[in-house]
Design a protein around this motif. Structure first.
Motif, PDB file in Angstrom:
ATOM      1  N   ALA A 499      -9.720  52.011  24.366  1.00  0.00           N
ATOM      2  CA  ALA A 499      -9.981  50.907  23.438  1.00  0.00           C
ATOM      3  C   ALA A 499      -9.772  51.370  21.996  1.00  0.00           C
ATOM      4  CB  ALA A 499     -11.394  50.396  23.621  1.00  0.00           C
ATOM      5  N   PRO A 500      -8.985  50.645  21.220  1.00  0.00           N
ATOM      6  CA  PRO A 500      -8.724  51.061  19.833  1.00  0.00           C
ATOM      7  C   PRO A 500      -9.916  50.780  18.932  1.00  0.00           C
ATOM      8  CG  PRO A 500      -7.685  48.963  20.252  1.00  0.00           C
ATOM      9  CD  PRO A 500      -8.269  49.406  21.572  1.00  0.00           C
ATOM     10  N   THR A 501      -9.950  51.489  17.818  1.00  0.00           N
ATOM     11  CA  THR A 501     -10.914  51.245  16.748  1.00  0.00           C
ATOM     12  C   THR A 501     -10.142  51.053  15.451  1.00  0.00           C
ATOM     13  OG1 THR A 501     -11.142  53.560  16.078  1.00  0.00           O
ATOM     14  CG2 THR A 501     -12.519  52.803  17.921  1.00  0.00           C
ATOM     15  N   LYS A 502     -10.856  50.768  14.385  1.00  0.00           N
ATOM     16  CA  LYS A 502     -10.186  50.618  13.093  1.00  0.00           C
ATOM     17  C   LYS A 502      -9.538  51.923  12.637  1.00  0.00           C
ATOM     18  CE  LYS A 502     -12.357  48.611   9.724  1.00  0.00           C
ATOM     19  NZ  LYS A 502     -13.422  48.125   8.817  1.00  0.00           N
ATOM     20  N   ASP A 503      -9.951  53.057  13.188  1.00  0.00           N
ATOM     21  CA  ASP A 503      -9.389  54.346  12.797  1.00  0.00           C
ATOM     22  C   ASP A 503      -8.194  54.759  13.640  1.00  0.00           C
ATOM     23  OD1 ASP A 503     -11.319  54.710  10.793  1.00  0.00           O
ATOM     24  OD2 ASP A 503     -12.751  55.520  12.245  1.00  0.00           O
ATOM     25  N   SER A 504      -7.808  53.947  14.594  1.00  0.00           N
ATOM     26  CA  SER A 504      -6.696  54.315  15.475  1.00  0.00           C
ATOM     27  C   SER A 504      -5.400  54.464  14.678  1.00  0.00           C
ATOM     28  CB  SER A 504      -6.514  53.264  16.565  1.00  0.00           C
ATOM     29  OG  SER A 504      -7.630  53.236  17.424  1.00  0.00           O
ATOM     30  N   THR A 505      -4.544  55.366  15.129  1.00  0.00           N
ATOM     31  CA  THR A 505      -3.284  55.627  14.433  1.00  0.00           C
ATOM     32  C   THR A 505      -2.066  55.243  15.268  1.00  0.00           C
ATOM     33  OG1 THR A 505      -3.336  57.925  15.194  1.00  0.00           O
ATOM     34  CG2 THR A 505      -4.267  57.461  13.018  1.00  0.00           C
ATOM     35  N   GLY A 506      -2.279  54.366  16.235  1.00  0.00           N
ATOM     36  CA  GLY A 506      -1.174  53.747  16.948  1.00  0.00           C
ATOM     37  C   GLY A 506      -1.188  52.250  16.680  1.00  0.00           C
ATOM     38  N   TYR A 507      -0.013  51.620  16.791  1.00  0.00           N
ATOM     39  CA  TYR A 507       0.051  50.172  16.570  1.00  0.00           C
ATOM     40  C   TYR A 507       1.055  49.554  17.537  1.00  0.00           C
ATOM     41  CZ  TYR A 507       4.452  50.937  13.986  1.00  0.00           C
ATOM     42  OH  TYR A 507       5.730  51.278  13.628  1.00  0.00           O
ATOM     43  N   ARG A 508       0.856  48.300  17.824  1.00  0.00           N
ATOM     44  CA  ARG A 508       1.703  47.626  18.798  1.00  0.00           C
ATOM     45  C   ARG A 508       2.942  47.035  18.122  1.00  0.00           C
ATOM     46  NH1 ARG A 508       0.247  47.918  23.604  1.00  0.00           N
ATOM     47  NH2 ARG A 508      -1.929  48.240  24.210  1.00  0.00           N
ATOM     48  N   LYS A 509       4.089  47.355  18.726  1.00  0.00           N
ATOM     49  CA  LYS A 509       5.361  46.795  18.273  1.00  0.00           C
ATOM     50  C   LYS A 509       6.255  46.619  19.496  1.00  0.00           C
ATOM     51  CE  LYS A 509       8.988  47.127  14.836  1.00  0.00           C
ATOM     52  NZ  LYS A 509      10.136  46.860  15.697  1.00  0.00           N
ATOM     53  N   ASP A 510       6.734  45.400  19.649  1.00  0.00           N
ATOM     54  CA  ASP A 510       7.607  45.068  20.777  1.00  0.00           C
ATOM     55  C   ASP A 510       6.966  45.442  22.109  1.00  0.00           C
ATOM     56  OD1 ASP A 510       9.514  44.212  18.926  1.00  0.00           O
ATOM     57  OD2 ASP A 510      10.470  46.184  18.844  1.00  0.00           O
ATOM     58  N   GLY A 511       5.659  45.220  22.193  1.00  0.00           N
ATOM     59  CA  GLY A 511       4.949  45.447  23.438  1.00  0.00           C
ATOM     60  C   GLY A 511       4.577  46.881  23.721  1.00  0.00           C
ATOM     61  N   ARG A 512       4.893  47.793  22.823  1.00  0.00           N
ATOM     62  CA  ARG A 512       4.579  49.205  23.044  1.00  0.00           C
ATOM     63  C   ARG A 512       3.555  49.682  22.019  1.00  0.00           C
ATOM     64  NH1 ARG A 512       8.360  52.457  21.651  1.00  0.00           N
ATOM     65  NH2 ARG A 512       9.511  50.952  20.368  1.00  0.00           N
ATOM     66  N   CYS A 513       2.843  50.757  22.376  1.00  0.00           N
ATOM     67  CA  CYS A 513       1.931  51.410  21.426  1.00  0.00           C
ATOM     68  C   CYS A 513       2.718  52.509  20.737  1.00  0.00           C
ATOM     69  CB  CYS A 513       0.706  51.982  22.153  1.00  0.00           C
ATOM     70  SG  CYS A 513      -0.553  52.609  21.001  1.00  0.00           S
ATOM     71  N   VAL A 514       3.016  52.297  19.471  1.00  0.00           N
ATOM     72  CA  VAL A 514       3.870  53.199  18.702  1.00  0.00           C
ATOM     73  C   VAL A 514       3.006  54.025  17.750  1.00  0.00           C
ATOM     74  CG1 VAL A 514       5.807  53.311  17.082  1.00  0.00           C
ATOM     75  CG2 VAL A 514       5.726  51.512  18.819  1.00  0.00           C
ATOM     76  N   PRO A 515       3.206  55.339  17.659  1.00  0.00           N
ATOM     77  CA  PRO A 515       2.398  56.135  16.727  1.00  0.00           C
ATOM     78  C   PRO A 515       2.804  55.889  15.283  1.00  0.00           C
ATOM     79  CG  PRO A 515       4.063  57.525  17.765  1.00  0.00           C
ATOM     80  CD  PRO A 515       4.133  56.183  18.448  1.00  0.00           C
ATOM     81  N   MET A 516       1.824  55.805  14.393  1.00  0.00           N
ATOM     82  CA  MET A 516       2.120  55.754  12.961  1.00  0.00           C
ATOM     83  C   MET A 516       2.665  57.103  12.512  1.00  0.00           C
ATOM     84  SD  MET A 516      -1.290  53.885  11.462  1.00  0.00           S
ATOM     85  CE  MET A 516      -1.765  52.228  11.950  1.00  0.00           C
ATOM     86  N   GLU A 517       3.508  57.078  11.507  1.00  0.00           N
ATOM     87  CA  GLU A 517       4.013  58.312  10.916  1.00  0.00           C
ATOM     88  C   GLU A 517       3.032  58.755   9.833  1.00  0.00           C
ATOM     89  OE1 GLU A 517       8.030  59.985   8.613  1.00  0.00           O
ATOM     90  OE2 GLU A 517       7.724  57.834   8.927  1.00  0.00           O
ATOM     91  N   LYS A 518       2.549  59.993   9.952  1.00  0.00           N
ATOM     92  CA  LYS A 518       1.610  60.518   8.960  1.00  0.00           C
ATOM     93  C   LYS A 518       2.372  61.344   7.928  1.00  0.00           C
ATOM     94  CE  LYS A 518      -1.379  63.826   9.917  1.00  0.00           C
ATOM     95  NZ  LYS A 518      -2.580  64.521  10.445  1.00  0.00           N
ATOM     96  N   LEU A 519       2.242  60.954   6.657  1.00  0.00           N
ATOM     97  CA  LEU A 519       2.883  61.666   5.565  1.00  0.00           C
ATOM     98  C   LEU A 519       1.819  62.272   4.671  1.00  0.00           C
ATOM     99  CD1 LEU A 519       5.555  58.973   4.662  1.00  0.00           C
ATOM    100  CD2 LEU A 519       5.909  61.040   6.004  1.00  0.00           C
ATOM    101  N   GLU A 520       2.044  63.506   4.239  1.00  0.00           N
ATOM    102  CA  GLU A 520       1.031  64.217   3.460  1.00  0.00           C
ATOM    103  C   GLU A 520       1.662  64.854   2.221  1.00  0.00           C
ATOM    104  OE1 GLU A 520      -2.334  65.763   6.499  1.00  0.00           O
ATOM    105  OE2 GLU A 520      -0.450  66.884   6.566  1.00  0.00           O
ATOM    106  N   ARG A 521       0.833  65.036   1.232  1.00  0.00           N
ATOM    107  CA  ARG A 521       1.218  65.750   0.019  1.00  0.00           C
ATOM    108  C   ARG A 521       0.006  66.560  -0.430  1.00  0.00           C
ATOM    109  NH1 ARG A 521       5.405  65.525  -0.257  1.00  0.00           N
ATOM    110  NH2 ARG A 521       6.368  63.876  -1.512  1.00  0.00           N
ATOM    111  N   THR A 522       0.153  67.872  -0.497  1.00  0.00           N
ATOM    112  CA  THR A 522      -0.935  68.738  -0.935  1.00  0.00           C
ATOM    113  C   THR A 522      -0.629  69.259  -2.330  1.00  0.00           C
ATOM    114  OG1 THR A 522      -1.465  69.435   1.326  1.00  0.00           O
ATOM    115  CG2 THR A 522      -2.240  70.846  -0.466  1.00  0.00           C
ATOM    116  N   ASN A 523      -1.554  69.044  -3.245  1.00  0.00           N
ATOM    117  CA  ASN A 523      -1.384  69.479  -4.632  1.00  0.00           C
ATOM    118  C   ASN A 523      -2.492  70.442  -5.020  1.00  0.00           C
ATOM    119  OD1 ASN A 523       0.958  68.094  -5.310  1.00  0.00           O
ATOM    120  ND2 ASN A 523      -0.147  66.234  -5.854  1.00  0.00           N
TER     121      ASN A 523
END
Length: 942
Positions: A499-523
């Motif tokens: 069961a997903p929560t608001k913190d989940s990092t997957g999303y539904r697109k075209d009927g599939r659960c697709v992972p979000m792309e995580k981008l980072e920048r460390t300064n």
């Protein structure tokens, strides 16, 4: 690029002395004077083109020059010489004539007369850079295309090397690692990077796409860009070797003042994409903010019920207000982003479920501070104290670019030749890009094969003139802000099927659960002389989906979703280079129609204006996506196939676009005005604020009167602009209604009577905020101005909060500020920024007061608020708030800041050039006008 962190920069007085001699040395022998390679092209303006860009053309200062500025107030040549004439128009416009325009503007003719030549530099055999004595503007003339653009880059390095370096780091989200960890610097990279969180591959892909998708013009654009970068790098290398590079590199620890060791990193093509993303984000984007609008709608529905609440919200939204001032007033209609009769796919959040997506993680050291800057945990060098006002508060002060969604700028006034004294069109126009030292724009003239133009360009992307003039035409732009950004609600999921929560990092697109792309920048950063902030670091993180970057999370009908921001210009930050190339090409732009065709290649949301000896013209540019007609673009939409943009390709972020014929446009209207107001009937500008009272009215009323009388001159049109620039919009267009309410019943309180008399006298004298005499630093009608500044926010709150209720009132305020007076540091543009009166509740007050007075109102508010619609009760509210406002002292109304003491009304309004480098300038009196401005009238044509 990472700045070195092995040790903090140590600058000593000996180092300053060592650098000082070379810092002020002449350019190397390669820069010796040379004859012009070719005569100037025909100049059909014949001395009737002028422009101005404060504070001055020279934006580079060596360390010795920076120290001299701090110690003695001195300025390098041509770094401050346009500030005085610009400021003087405030007090000199009333007696302005065509002959005296030269006292307030520079001659914008092509070339430099022989007796006005100051310096001539030849960075290559095929290009010269000639600078004039008066302003030091570079006139770049090449015999080859490569040499011409190389010269443009070289001149950009001469005038804006440090600024360009700053902005390529802002665009990459690396400002603190480059310029120090001050809170303002942290805020800038946290504001811009999430909107364009590109990887290096993303930047390169955009370079490649321009070449691939635009045929010969695309190939030429990238060849020009490479030559431009080569020119920047040539100056970068020479200035480093010769020790006349900007002193900020020493102050921020990149170069050692004694040994000259250290790096000024080479520029590359991908830097131009990063720079373009910042410029476009500031001035050329539109839309977004749908989550905030949805929250206001939900609040209205909670208070009034769904049907009535929606009606109330719509009345404040003012999508197509019949009383709005429009640029096109000839009856044309251009439907775009309109409200559907029965919206589908709208994704309103559950009450109380919206949370903003976190951005910053793993704060360490100085980065743990979230309010006041921490004290440095190291000692600064004893022989050179931190330079006050350089970078301790960040390279750009707080408020410099706050709330770019509300960043509307610039104005334009054009009159057809049918209504001018000469029979030729007249234009006064320019971008209002804020006040910085050095300025974000730089002036230049570029003459070479296929290029013939003079004007202003954003530093770092100046291979072409972006706003200026050609041989027989001139052009300018204002921010348009039509809706090219949508918010989608993506359904969250987990790849393992849980069961997903608001913190989940997957999303539904075209009927599939697709992972979000995580981008980072460390300064991370170390203390420097300019910024002794203690060492610190943090990590920025965003999640990217095919529907854009995640901005918020919520639930809809109990199911967790992420709201994402999808704009049409994402991954297309520099595509507009093709349109600018055409603007500069005399073989392409020959008339109004060809100019409009060139403007169609600009992807950002701008209003473009054109003038030659025959015509004035207008075109609204932008990548306007084709939406499902049932979608309401003002609100979040479900991320489902039916509600996607037509023909949308998520990888390239392309879609079907509205055809050119559906963009607002015109040739030969009697006059055009624009001050970020509504473009045309049925053309919805994103967000709130286009109602019956808008700062565009200040221009429209004046130019309409000029046109009615006829015989308009350059001076007359400039006077109209200047008068609007010192006028208080509230005093001119809302105070009359307030005074009617005050007169509806006797006013017994003698202090209120006095306040009314002061306000009436101010209104009869033009409701202006200008000095008694130039340079007095004291306003005429100063008490009335103080009363209005104190009264407006009190009056708005007491009129509207009781009826709207706390929740809805605050929700509406989050969409549009109630006030943006010149002294209102809380406004979208911050304090001392010049720009004022764009966003406020002027229209709401105007419509509500007229309704209570029984006057005709078209497109009125759904409810009456002042006194709950009762004139007597409204009178009491207005009197009560005026009594409270009149009792406030100047110290209470103008509490003071780092630049002004409490109670100093003039200073509170004053424009301050915000230091983006080591130089600072004196404040100037407030005027609400373009930063770069042209006054043009062409008497002939090719």
């Amino acid at each position: 690029m990472r700045r070195r962190t092995g040790r903090r920069a140590a600058v000593t007085l000996a180092a300053v002395c060592a650098l000082g001699a070379s810092a002020l040395a002449p350019l190397p022998a390669a820069a010796a004077a040379a004859d012009d390679p070719a005569p100037d092209p025909a100049d059909h303006c014949q001395g009737q083109c002028a422009d101005i860009l404060p504070p001055g053309e020279n934006g580079n200062a060596t360390l010795a020059e920076i120290l001299g500025n701090k110690a003695f107030g001195t300025h390098p040549a041509h770094s401050s010489d346009q500030l005085g004439p610009y400021a003087a128009l405030n007090g000199g416009y009333q007696s302005l004539t065509d002959d005296t325009l030269k006292n307030f503007f520079n001659d914008a003719s092509f070339g430099v007369p022989a007796d006005q030549v100051d310096k001539v530099t030849r960075p290559r055999d095929d290009v010269t850079i000639t600078r004039d004595k008066k302003t030091g503007v570079p006139h770049i003339k090449g015999t080859t295309r490569y040499g011409t653009e190389y010269g443009a880059g070289y001149a950009a390095g001469q005038d804006r090397l440090w600024l360009m370096d700053l902005f390529r780091h802002i665009g990459r989200g690396e400002l603190t690692s480059f310029a120090g960890g001050a809170l303002a610097n942290q805020g800038l990279e946290q504001e811009f990077w999430p909107k364009a969180p590109y990887t290096e591959q993303d930047l390169q892909d955009q370079v490649d796409a321009i070449r691939k998708n635009n045929g010969a013009r695309g190939e030429q654009a990238m060849a020009d860009a490479q030559a431009y970068v080569d020119g920047i790098n040539a100056y970068r290398e020479q200035s480093k070797k010769g020790r006349y590079f900007p002193g900020e590199y020493v102050l921020t620890g990149h170069v050692d003042a004694i040994t000259n060791k250290g790096e000024i990193a080479p520029f590359k093509l991908t830097d131009l994409i990063a720079l373009a993303s910042v410029v476009g984000g500031l001035f050329g984007n539109g839309g977004g903010g749908e989550v905030q609008q949805a929250l206001a709608l939900r609040s209205a529905q909670q208070k009034y019920g769904v049907e009535k609440g929606t009606e109330v919200w719509e009345s404040f939204r003012e999508r197509n207000d019949p009383e709005a001032a429009m640029t096109l007033h000839d009856g044309q209609s251009f439907p775009y982003a309109t409200k559907p009769e029965h919206a589908k796919g709208t994704a309103l959040p559950d009450d109380g479920s919206v949370t903003a997506e976190p951005l910053v993680y793993d704060r360490k050291g100085a980065a743990t501070a979230k309010s006041d800057p921490p004290q440095a945990d190291v000692q600064t060098p004893k022989k050179l104290k931190p330079l006050k006002g350089v970078f301790q508060d960040g390279v750009l002060p707080k408020g410099s670019f706050d709330d770019t969604r509300h960043r509307g700028m610039s104005n334009a006034l054009l009159v057809s030749g049918k209504h001018t004294a000469s029979g030729h069109p007249v234009a006064v126009f320019g971008p209002q890009t804020g006040y910085f030292a050095p300025q974000l724009l730089m002036l230049q003239e570029i003459q070479g094969p296929g290029i013939s133009a003079r004007g202003a360009s954003f530093a770092g992307v100046g291979m072409y003139v972006q706003l200026g003039r050609g041989q027989d035409y001139a052009w300018s732009a204002t921010s348009a802000s039509q809706d090219i950004t949508d918010t989608y609600a993506v359904e969250l999921c987990n790849a393992d099927g849980s069961a997903p929560t608001k913190d989940s990092t997957g999303y539904r697109k075209d009927g599939r659960c697709v992972p979000m792309e995580k981008l980072e920048r460390t300064n991370s950063w170390q203390p420097t002389v300019a910024d002794p902030t203690a060492a610190g670091s943090y990590r920025m993180q965003v999640h990217r989906t095919d529907f854009g970057v995640v901005t918020h999370r919520a639930t809809i009908d109990g199911k967790p979703v992420a709201y994402t921001s999808q704009r049409s210009t994402y991954r297309h930050e520099a595509d507009s280079i093709i349109g600018f190339q055409m603007f500069n090409d005399p073989s392409y732009v020959k008339d109004a129609t060809s100019f409009q065709q060139a403007a169609q290649h600009i992807g950002y949301a701008f209003n473009w204006f054109y003038a030659d000896s025959k015509d004035i013209a207008y075109y609204n540019s932008g990548l306007n996506p084709v939406r499902n007609p049932d979608v309401d673009p003002s609100l979040p939409v479900r991320a489902e196939k039916a509600y996607e943009w037509q023909d949308w390709d998520p990888k390239a972020n392309t879609s079907a676009l509205t055809p050119a014929a559906q963009h607002p446009q015109s040739v030969g209207q009697d006059y055009y005005v624009s001050w970020n107001n509504k473009q045309a009937e049925d053309y919805d500008s994103a967000g709130f604020g286009n109602g019956s009272v808008h700062r565009g009215n200040l221009l429209d009323d004046r130019v309409k009167a000029l046109v009615k009388d006829g015989g308009v001159t350059r001076a007359a049109l400039t006077r109209a602009m200047s008068e609007a620039a010192v006028t208080d919009l509230r005093g001119e267009d809302v105070l009359p209604e307030l005074l009617k309410v005050l007169r509806a019943a006797p006013v017994e309180d003698p202090k209120v009577k006095t306040a009314v008399q002061q306000l009436e006298a101010w209104r009869k004298d033009g409701a202006q905020r200008r000095e008694t005499t130039p340079g007095s630093k004291t306003y005429a009608h100063s008490d009335a101005v103080r009363i209005m500044d104190a009264w407006w926010p009190l009056m708005i709150e007491k009129v509207f909060r009781p009826g709207l209720g706390d929740d809805l009132y605050d929700a509406l305020k989050s969409n549009i500020a109630i006030d943006e007076s010149p002294s209102a540091g809380h406004g979208p543009t911050g304090a001392h920024a010049g720009s004022a009166f764009q966003y406020g509740w002027w229209s709401y007050a105007d419509k509500d007061l007229r309704a209570v007075l029984g006057e005709k109102v078209s497109g009125g508010l759904a409810e009456r608020y002042c006194g709950n619609g009762d004139l007597s009760a409204c009178h009491d509210t207005v009197v009560g708030t005026l009594r409270e406002a009149a009792a406030k002292t100047a110290e209470q109304v103008y509490p003071g800041d780092d630049s002004c003491k409490a109670g100093d009304q003039w200073c509170s309004d004053a424009i301050i050039q915000r230091a983006v480098g080591g130089l600072t300038h004196d404040p100037i009196s407030w005027q609400n006008r373009p930063t770069y401005q042209q006054v043009v009238e062409f008497p002939s044509h090719r």
